[in-house]
Design an enzyme around this catalytic site. Sequence first.
Site, PDB file in Angstrom:
ATOM      1  N   SER A  22      57.670  53.641  59.967  1.00 23.25           N
ATOM      2  CA  SER A  22      58.863  53.384  59.157  1.00 23.25           C
ATOM      3  C   SER A  22      59.541  52.126  59.671  1.00 23.25           C
ATOM      4  O   SER A  22      60.027  52.101  60.811  1.00 23.25           O
ATOM      5  CB  SER A  22      59.824  54.560  59.249  1.00 23.25           C
ATOM      6  OG  SER A  22      61.086  54.148  58.755  1.00 23.25           O
ATOM      7  N   HIS A  47      55.768  52.506  55.789  1.00 25.77           N
ATOM      8  CA  HIS A  47      56.782  53.359  55.155  1.00 25.77           C
ATOM      9  C   HIS A  47      58.081  52.579  55.044  1.00 25.77           C
ATOM     10  O   HIS A  47      58.601  52.068  56.034  1.00 25.77           O
ATOM     11  CB  HIS A  47      56.977  54.620  55.988  1.00 25.77           C
ATOM     12  CG  HIS A  47      57.904  55.629  55.396  1.00 25.77           C
ATOM     13  ND1 HIS A  47      57.517  56.529  54.433  1.00 25.77           N
ATOM     14  CD2 HIS A  47      59.221  55.882  55.629  1.00 25.77           C
ATOM     15  CE1 HIS A  47      58.534  57.311  54.110  1.00 25.77           C
ATOM     16  NE2 HIS A  47      59.601  56.939  54.809  1.00 25.77           N
ATOM     17  N   ASP A  49      61.970  52.691  53.782  1.00 28.49           N
ATOM     18  CA  ASP A  49      63.081  53.586  53.460  1.00 28.49           C
ATOM     19  C   ASP A  49      64.153  52.835  52.679  1.00 28.49           C
ATOM     20  O   ASP A  49      64.787  51.914  53.199  1.00 28.49           O
ATOM     21  CB  ASP A  49      63.680  54.150  54.750  1.00 28.49           C
ATOM     22  CG  ASP A  49      62.757  55.168  55.392  1.00 28.49           C
ATOM     23  OD1 ASP A  49      62.390  56.134  54.718  1.00 28.49           O
ATOM     24  OD2 ASP A  49      62.390  54.969  56.569  1.00 28.49           O
ATOM     25  N   MET A  51      67.691  53.082  50.811  1.00 27.24           N
ATOM     26  CA  MET A  51      68.905  53.921  50.795  1.00 27.24           C
ATOM     27  C   MET A  51      70.037  53.179  50.083  1.00 27.24           C
ATOM     28  O   MET A  51      70.166  51.966  50.229  1.00 27.24           O
ATOM     29  CB  MET A  51      69.338  54.228  52.227  1.00 27.24           C
ATOM     30  CG  MET A  51      68.236  54.821  53.098  1.00 27.24           C
ATOM     31  SD  MET A  51      68.876  55.303  54.700  1.00 27.24           S
ATOM     32  CE  MET A  51      67.350  55.651  55.587  1.00 27.24           C
ATOM     33  N   HIS A  80      59.906  55.154  50.057  1.00 29.88           N
ATOM     34  CA  HIS A  80      60.677  56.397  50.038  1.00 29.88           C
ATOM     35  C   HIS A  80      62.063  56.077  49.469  1.00 29.88           C
ATOM     36  O   HIS A  80      62.884  55.469  50.157  1.00 29.88           O
ATOM     37  CB  HIS A  80      60.744  56.929  51.489  1.00 29.88           C
ATOM     38  CG  HIS A  80      61.601  58.134  51.677  1.00 29.88           C
ATOM     39  ND1 HIS A  80      61.909  58.635  52.935  1.00 29.88           N
ATOM     40  CD2 HIS A  80      62.209  58.955  50.785  1.00 29.88           C
ATOM     41  CE1 HIS A  80      62.670  59.709  52.797  1.00 29.88           C
ATOM     42  NE2 HIS A  80      62.878  59.918  51.514  1.00 29.88           N
ATOM     43  N   MET A  82      65.609  56.861  48.576  1.00 25.82           N
ATOM     44  CA  MET A  82      66.764  57.744  48.810  1.00 25.82           C
ATOM     45  C   MET A  82      67.928  57.157  48.020  1.00 25.82           C
ATOM     46  O   MET A  82      68.948  56.725  48.577  1.00 25.82           O
ATOM     47  CB  MET A  82      67.063  57.813  50.311  1.00 25.82           C
ATOM     48  CG  MET A  82      66.055  58.655  51.074  1.00 25.82           C
ATOM     49  SD  MET A  82      66.060  58.329  52.847  1.00 25.82           S
ATOM     50  CE  MET A  82      64.929  56.940  52.909  1.00 25.82           C
ATOM     51  N   MET A 151      60.723  66.335  54.574  1.00 27.54           N
ATOM     52  CA  MET A 151      61.700  65.789  55.522  1.00 27.54           C
ATOM     53  C   MET A 151      61.912  66.805  56.651  1.00 27.54           C
ATOM     54  O   MET A 151      62.268  67.951  56.399  1.00 27.54           O
ATOM     55  CB  MET A 151      63.049  65.528  54.841  1.00 27.54           C
ATOM     56  CG  MET A 151      63.059  64.461  53.763  1.00 27.54           C
ATOM     57  SD  MET A 151      62.390  62.873  54.259  1.00 27.54           S
ATOM     58  CE  MET A 151      63.501  62.402  55.591  1.00 27.54           C
ATOM     59  N   GLY A 158      67.231  57.089  61.214  1.00 25.15           N
ATOM     60  CA  GLY A 158      66.135  57.336  62.129  1.00 25.15           C
ATOM     61  C   GLY A 158      66.680  57.917  63.435  1.00 25.15           C
ATOM     62  O   GLY A 158      67.894  58.034  63.614  1.00 25.15           O
ATOM     63  N   GLY A 159      65.769  58.277  64.313  1.00 21.58           N
ATOM     64  CA  GLY A 159      66.160  58.700  65.653  1.00 21.58           C
ATOM     65  C   GLY A 159      66.723  60.098  65.765  1.00 21.58           C
ATOM     66  O   GLY A 159      67.298  60.454  66.796  1.00 21.58           O
ATOM     67  N   ASP A 190      58.246  63.424  57.598  1.00 22.47           N
ATOM     68  CA  ASP A 190      59.126  62.291  57.901  1.00 22.47           C
ATOM     69  C   ASP A 190      60.354  62.771  58.674  1.00 22.47           C
ATOM     70  O   ASP A 190      61.143  63.569  58.155  1.00 22.47           O
ATOM     71  CB  ASP A 190      59.559  61.648  56.575  1.00 22.47           C
ATOM     72  CG  ASP A 190      60.366  60.368  56.752  1.00 22.47           C
ATOM     73  OD1 ASP A 190      60.552  59.917  57.894  1.00 22.47           O
ATOM     74  OD2 ASP A 190      60.810  59.831  55.715  1.00 22.47           O
ATOM     75  N   GLY A 212      59.202  56.323  62.852  1.00 29.12           N
ATOM     76  CA  GLY A 212      59.963  55.101  63.120  1.00 29.12           C
ATOM     77  C   GLY A 212      60.085  54.881  64.611  1.00 29.12           C
ATOM     78  O   GLY A 212      59.363  54.081  65.211  1.00 29.12           O
TER      79      GLY A 212
HETATM   80  C1  DX5 Z   1      65.210  58.687  57.403  1.00 27.07           C
HETATM   81  C2  DX5 Z   1      63.906  58.075  57.026  1.00 27.07           C
HETATM   82  C3  DX5 Z   1      62.833  58.108  58.035  1.00 27.07           C
HETATM   83  C4  DX5 Z   1      63.177  57.507  59.377  1.00 27.07           C
HETATM   84  C5  DX5 Z   1      62.405  58.264  60.406  1.00 27.07           C
HETATM   85  O1  DX5 Z   1      65.937  59.001  56.273  1.00 27.07           O
HETATM   86  O2  DX5 Z   1      63.380  58.693  55.859  1.00 27.07           O
HETATM   87  O3  DX5 Z   1      61.654  57.492  57.502  1.00 27.07           O
HETATM   88  O4  DX5 Z   1      62.863  56.155  59.478  1.00 27.07           O
HETATM   89  O5  DX5 Z   1      62.768  57.808  61.664  1.00 27.07           O
HETATM   90  P1  DX5 Z   1      62.318  58.560  63.009  1.00 27.07           P
HETATM   91  O6  DX5 Z   1      60.817  58.541  63.034  1.00 27.07           O
HETATM   92  O7  DX5 Z   1      62.956  57.754  64.080  1.00 27.07           O
HETATM   93  O8  DX5 Z   1      62.851  59.959  62.928  1.00 27.07           O
HETATM   94 ZN    ZN Z   2      61.453  57.907  55.075  1.00 31.56          ZN
END
Ligand code: DX5
Ligand code: ZN
Length: 240
Positions: A22, A47, A49, A51, A80, A82, A151, A158-159, A190, A212
């Site tokens: 990601s 990937h 993201d 948003m 993806h 969102m 999800m 992330g994180g 994810d 990510g």
């Molecule tokens: C969050 C994203 C994920 C995110 C995952 O809404 O959809 O793709 O980047 O990050 P990690 O792998 O750090 O949880």
């Molecule tokens: Zn994602």
Amino acid sequence: MPSHPDGGYRILMSAPVIIAPSILASDFARLGEEARAVAAAGADWLHIDVMDGHFVPNITIGPDVVKALRPHVDIPFDVHLMIAPADPYLEAFREAGADLISVHPEAGPHLNRTLQRIRALGAKAGVVFNPSTQPDIIQYMMDDVDLLLVMSINPGFGGQSFMHSQLKKIERLRAMADAAGRTDMLIEVDGGVNADTARLCIEAGANALVAGTAVFKGGPVAYADNITRLRGERAAPAAL
Ligand code: DX5
Ligand code: ZN
């Protein structure tokens, strides 16, 4: 339309588990370089993201950034969304180079129509399951979808830590797909995926993993080892 040489074929040919870094966790000031670095390190998909600050409490990137990234790598773009609504932007993301486009059912009133539109544009169509989204919403639409994205966090950042409660949903979706004769179904996870949780996801029936933090930690020199660990393999020993 995207014109990378595999024409989407590698989407189903990458085996045994697809790793989709990601870019949310990459250095946004060097996106092109980061995309090239993870592709060279063995990533199967990228990937992306998207948003909107409305469907989720964060804002990231739009089709222009996807388009700018497209010439940098030829691996499939796993987009993806969102965003709500998603329908008005499907074409723009496809034209920008998206190979797979995934939507949340909560983003619009007619999920099946949205999936039809994605496929009509020539992309693979994915449905994303928030932690609270029931697997059954897809039960009578198994032939209309290419990817089920589970999800294992609340989307937006992330994180975060992996929600083990979602492993049962992966199992359930795999069983539903098998029962519908869709043994080819892509089931992607994810959120909070690292070497430990990756193994649990694969055991539960996932065949694609988004990561990510676990891919981008340590910078470009670490990407290949990070991806290798997610596949459940040992990283190369450090040089003497
Ligand atoms: C969050 C994203 C994920 C995110 C995952 O809404 O959809 O793709 O980047 O990050 P990690 O792998 O750090 O949880
Ligand atoms: Zn994602």
